[in-house]
Design an enzyme around this catalytic site. Structure first.
Site, PDB file in Angstrom:
ATOM      1  CG  MET A 576      -2.249  -0.594   1.129  1.00  0.00           C
ATOM      2  SD  MET A 576      -3.131  -0.176  -0.369  1.00  0.00           S
ATOM      3  CE  MET A 576      -3.764   1.415   0.043  1.00  0.00           C
ATOM      4  CG  PHE A 579      -1.042   9.242  -3.580  1.00  0.00           C
ATOM      5  CD1 PHE A 579      -1.787  10.401  -3.379  1.00  0.00           C
ATOM      6  CD2 PHE A 579       0.338   9.314  -3.465  1.00  0.00           C
ATOM      7  CE1 PHE A 579      -1.154  11.604  -3.089  1.00  0.00           C
ATOM      8  CE2 PHE A 579       0.958  10.504  -3.182  1.00  0.00           C
ATOM      9  CZ  PHE A 579       0.212  11.649  -2.982  1.00  0.00           C
ATOM     10  CG  ASP A 693      11.411  10.330   4.144  1.00  0.00           C
ATOM     11  OD1 ASP A 693      12.001  10.007   5.198  1.00  0.00           O
ATOM     12  OD2 ASP A 693      10.262   9.942   3.858  1.00  0.00           O
TER      13      ASP A 693
HETATM   14  O1  ACK Z   1       8.814  -3.403   1.299  1.00  0.00           O
HETATM   15  P1  ACK Z   1       7.987  -3.604   0.074  1.00  0.00           P
HETATM   16  O2  ACK Z   1       7.791  -4.944  -0.461  1.00  0.00           O
HETATM   17  O3  ACK Z   1       8.517  -2.642  -1.075  1.00  0.00           O
HETATM   18  O4  ACK Z   1       6.593  -2.856   0.309  1.00  0.00           O
HETATM   19  C1  ACK Z   1       6.557  -1.594  -0.265  1.00  0.00           C
HETATM   20  C2  ACK Z   1       5.236  -1.359  -0.990  1.00  0.00           C
HETATM   21  O5  ACK Z   1       5.493  -1.499  -2.362  1.00  0.00           O
HETATM   22  C3  ACK Z   1       4.617   0.004  -0.725  1.00  0.00           C
HETATM   23  O6  ACK Z   1       5.500   1.016  -1.129  1.00  0.00           O
HETATM   24  C4  ACK Z   1       6.794  -1.939  -2.593  1.00  0.00           C
HETATM   25  N1  ACK Z   1       7.316  -1.274  -3.790  1.00  0.00           N
HETATM   26  C5  ACK Z   1       7.223   0.036  -4.105  1.00  0.00           C
HETATM   27  N2  ACK Z   1       7.827   0.273  -5.283  1.00  0.00           N
HETATM   28  C6  ACK Z   1       8.293  -0.926  -5.727  1.00  0.00           C
HETATM   29  C7  ACK Z   1       9.015  -1.337  -6.896  1.00  0.00           C
HETATM   30  N3  ACK Z   1       9.388  -0.471  -7.849  1.00  0.00           N
HETATM   31  N4  ACK Z   1       9.332  -2.620  -7.006  1.00  0.00           N
HETATM   32  C8  ACK Z   1       8.998  -3.493  -6.037  1.00  0.00           C
HETATM   33  N5  ACK Z   1       8.310  -3.175  -4.925  1.00  0.00           N
HETATM   34  C9  ACK Z   1       7.969  -1.890  -4.771  1.00  0.00           C
HETATM   35  C10 ACK Z   1       7.590  -1.625  -1.354  1.00  0.00           C
END
Ligand code: ACK
Length: 889
Positions: A576, A579, A693
């Site tokens: 999540m 947005f 950040d």
């Molecule tokens: O720790 P995560 O698995 O890595 O959980 C968060 C979640 O979405 C919410 O931000 C994952 N995430 C965000 N952008 C990417 C991306 N480009 N590739 C893989 N996972 C992503 C993030």
């Protein structure tokens, strides 16, 4: 028998030939005595299954450790299912029995820890499932942070917390004879180490710190305030006879003023002023003197002038004279009392009169000394004959068209009998070109023969035997012009009108001038600011803030590619975002091969602002092109939901990834990740982009362990970061990642990003530990402000921790740049010897400052590939320089 052939007693089992073994050994009840996490150290030996002849697949090389919490200290039977498994324990060293006489036995030591918080005690149990094992000893212990004294506060022996990352907050109590400076606090870490001392105590007055305790000042020494660092020698002319003096007493004849600090010498009152001389000028006297010969060791001498007047005394005694204090009409300039200068002018004295002036000297200890009157010097003078002083005021009693009736008071100092007054007057327009004089004995005069409606100027002076005094200042009066009986009225109305409107116009003009000047200065400041901030570098691409675009869609259009939604295939939700959901999926663009992507979408029912903020991330990301910055593939804005498509990072965010793989990487691998992040940050800082950040949670990791900086929403620092804490002054800020100047006055710069980078280094080396553990934000800010910095994580090479400390310099100018950090990390990777734990290495971010000695073999050893030693040598890789040419192939 142990390795040295000494007999030992063991519990042993070796049913390796029989299947389905389930043998249990249980300890007695162990009271937990307040411990929350206990450590179990097991020493055992284990036979290598391969060395046992005839064994089948039933032979095991592990055993299981269990525990069961209980308040019962004599449970006779505990069901197997009541035990909770701690771990399966394997041997680091198993042994092969060569033959009975020549055996190689290896003693293993394994430690496991377990949280025991629910009952008074616990039982441990060992389960054998078919190994050939001998249990030699079991030691059960817990850890405490030992009693310690820090900053003059005592911290008691404290049992560590229940979790491996928990910190127990402990309040210290001030040691004897000390008082609290700021509430003393420390944290007891899970390893039994004290962390983050905050606050502390000061030794009370009369005591100083010696060896962590407060000891009394010895005779001849004193300490007045608790904040004073140590006892000091008694100042001159003072002494202390007893230990623990807070102030030194003065020697006889020496004194201390109430306002004198205890550190000041004892002093004496001054001697008398010297060489008093007087100069009489008619009815004034100038008195001058020299400072006292002895000032008593002080510089605060002040003088006062006493004035006595001799007057005719008792009329019954001929020639008798009395001496009285002068009246209050005598003037002293600059003043009569509290004089710091050695000169005073006494005026308004009576003519032909004898006066005595006495000048007294005093200083800060005159009163304390108890001496009666202050030492003094006197002089007697007689004033001269003097003309009368000027008439101070003229009034008009009656006005007609041709006359003015005037009156005045006798001068303040007639200095004799007034013989007559002289009145001088002239028409104001004529100035003094032609004037008239009238003389009178009285204090009134009727001036006649004047022109109507004319302004006249009058001066009056008095005459005594000593001659005329000075004329009074000018007084203006106007004659009447019937039918306007009152002086002045109506005359100036036109002028008044003009002046009022004139003032109005003036005000308008000045207001306009003020506004224009303000605008101008603001303009020039803005211009200067922008010039200063951007220090534009020709040829370097500079990041453009999408919020400077009036039309946000134009920014998106300029920086991001529109993707047709039909080329996106969404597969699953992976998280999540602020947005809306984040999904993974595939993207196939025409003429290109299909790639995996992450898809962020904007949930329905968004406001204009949310839309703008959501797309701003894409407008920012779209400006970057670097292997360590998350790559934007494009956006979907033509249909709903709006989407941002980025490259897919298989391992998700770095903090979670590291926590999942705790302890599984080599230092070189960790430094490799840090290098990637530093490289991405260098790129961003070169583009003048300040991230604000930077934290491990905002770094994404792909399947090749490549780390990429992500999360570029402009609003994110304020809104979507769960770590952002609200502080009264600064809004939402991720406190534990943010540099102090950015927290305090919102000074976000590349240098504050460098501070955050230091925190990311700490997160990486500690495998995703939370910076400052579970301390609260207030304590973190206070500790950092007081100079506390995160300690080196476990197994952290000195060089890396030093680099972190450099990033956390209080002065932002002292922190390294990303380019220096990158150089440093490259050097470390090229010379892995520098990464040895605690190795004495030269630590520097300056390129070429240190190159330690390190062999190819040592390098291979450090990355666990020492078996290739020969292969490397055979291929001619004999020194580290030669390794630089190595490729993946
Ligand atoms: O720790 P995560 O698995 O890595 O959980 C968060 C979640 O979405 C919410 O931000 C994952 N995430 C965000 N952008 C990417 C991306 N480009 N590739 C893989 N996972 C992503 C993030």
């Amino acid at each position: 028998m142990d390795e040295k052939n000494i007999p030992i007693r063991t519990y042993q089992v070796c049913n390796v030939l029989e299947p389905s073994q389930n043998n249990w050994l249980r300890t007695d009840w162990i009271p937990r005595s307040g411990a929350q996490r206990v450590y179990v150290e097991v020493k055992f030996t284990l036979r290598d299954c391969n060395s046992l002849p005839g064994v089948t697949g039933t032979c095991k090389e592990t055993f299981n450790l269990y525990y069961h919490e209980s308040n019962e200290d004599r449970e006779s039977y505990i069901k197997e299912s009541s035990f909770i498994k701690v771990d399966t324990v394997a041997a680091d060293e198993s042994f092969t029995q060569v033959d009975v006489g020549d055996r190689i036995m290896k003693l293993n030591t394994e430690v496991r820890d377990v949280k025991v918080t629910t009952k008074k005690g616990f039982y441990l149990a060992f389960q054998d499932v078919g190994a050939c094992i001998a249990l030699v000893s079991v030691r059960v212990f817990y850890k405490t942070c030992p009693l310690t004294i820090r900053n003059l506060a005592t911290f008691p022996d404290t049992v560590t917390g229940a979790d491996t990352s928990s910190l127990v907050e402990v309040r210290g109590s001030c040691v004897n004879r000390s008082e609290e400076r700021e509430e003393p606090k420390m944290y007891c870490g899970a390893d039994g180490e004290w962390l983050v001392p905050i606050g502390g105590c000061f030794c009370s007055p009369g005591y100083e710190e010696r060896g962590g305790a407060c000891k009394a000042c010895t005779a001849g020494f004193y300490k007045a305030r608790s904040v004073d660092p140590a006892c000091a020698k008694c100042p001159p002319h003072s002494y202390s006879l007893r230990d623990g003096a807070t102030v030194c007493d003065c020697h006889t004849g020496y004194f201390r003023a109430d306002s004198d600090p205890a550190s000041m010498s004892c002093t004496q009152p001054p001697s008398a002023p010297q060489q008093l001389i007087s100069v009489v000028n008619e009815t004034s006297v100038v008195l001058e003197w020299a400072p006292p010969r002895r000032l008593g060791g002080r510089s605060d001498a002040i003088y006062s002038v006493e004035c006595l007047i001799f007057g005719p005394g008792d009329r019954s005694i001929s020639n008798s004279q009395t001496c009285l204090p002068c009246g209050s009409d005598v003037l002293f300039s600059p003043s009569q009392l509290g004089l710091r200068t050695t000169r005073v002018v006494v005026s308004e004295l009576k003519a032909h009169t004898r006066y005595t002036f006495t000048v007294h000297a005093r200083n800060g200890v005159s009163r304390a000394s108890g001496a009666g009157s202050a030492p003094s010097v006197s002089v007697s003078v007689t004033t001269n004959q003097a003309a009368p002083s000027p008439v101070s005021m003229i009034q008009v009693l009656d006005v007609t068209r041709h006359s003015l009736l005037l009156s005045w008071q006798q001068p303040d100092r007639p200095n004799g009998v007034i013989l007559e007054y002289e009145v001088k007057f002239y028409e104001k327009d004529q100035k003094e070109r032609s004037y008239r004089i009238m003389r009178t004995f009285s204090q009134t005069v009727d001036v006649t023969g004047l022109s109507p409606l004319t302004v006249y100027v009058f001066h009056v002076r008095a005459r005594t035997a000593a001659g005329y005094g000075d004329f009074s200042s000018p007084f203006e009066f106007s004659t009447n012009s019937d039918p306007f009986p009152l002086i002045g009225e109506g005359v100036n109305s036109a002028f008044l009108l003009l002046s009022v409107s004139g003032v109005g116009v003036l005000l308008l003009i000045s207001a306009a001038a003020f506004i224009i000047s303000r605008r101008r200065s603001k303009y020039s400041k803005t211009k200067q600011d922008s010039e200063e901030e951007k220090h534009l570098n020709p040829g370097v691409k500079i990041y453009v803030d999408p919020f400077t675009y009036e039309d946000p869609d134009q920014a998106i259009h300029d920086f991001a590619k529109e993707i047709d939604v039909s080329s996106i295939h969404i597969e699953k939700v992976i998280g999540m975002g602020e947005f809306g959901e984040v999904c993974s999926g595939r993207l196939r663009l025409q003429g290109k091969r299909e790639i995996y992507v992450a898809i962020k979408s904007l949930k329905a029912g968004y406001s204009d602002k949310q839309r703008r903020d959501f797309l701003s991330e894409a407008s920012i990301m779209g400006q970057f092109d670097h292997p360590n910055i998350i790559r934007l593939e494009g956006v979907v804005t033509r249909c709903k939901p709006l989407m941002i498509i980025t490259e897919y990072m298989e391992n998700g965010s770095l903090d979670a990834f590291l926590r999942k793989h705790d302890g599984q990487f080599t230092v070189i691998q960790l430094v490799g990740m840090l290098r990637g992040i530093a490289s991405g940050m260098k790129y961003l800082s070169d583009m003048n982009y300040v991230h604000r950040d930077l934290a491990a949670r905002n770094i994404l990791v792909n399947s090749n362990l490549v780390c990429k900086v992500s999360d570029f929403g402009l609003s994110r620092v304020l809104e979507d970061d769960p770590e952002a804490a609200y502080t009264a002054r600064v809004g939402h800020i991720p406190i534990r990642w943010t540099a102090p100047e950015a927290i305090t006055y919102r000074k976000f710069t590349t240098s504050s990003d460098v501070w955050s980078y230091g925190i990311v280094m700490w997160e990486v080396v500690s495998y995703g530990e939370r910076p400052y553990w579970d301390m609260n934000n207030q304590d973190v800010m206070k500790a950092v402000e007081e100079g506390y910095r995160l300690p080196a994580p476990m197994d952290c090479p000195v060089v890396l921790h030093q680099l972190m400390l450099d990033c956390w310099e209080r002065e932002r100018a002292e922190r390294p740049s990303f380019s220096q950090i990158l150089n440093m990390l490259d050097k470390l990777i090229r010379n892995p010897g520098t990464l040895r734990l605690g190795s004495e290495v030269c630590v520097s971010v300056v390129p070429e400052a240190c190159v330690p000695e390190w062999s190819v073999y040592e390098w291979l050893q450090s990355i666990g590939l020492e078996i290739y030693r020969e292969t490397f040598a055979a291929a001619g890789y004999n020194n580290l320089e030669s390794l630089l040419a190595l490729t993946h192939q």
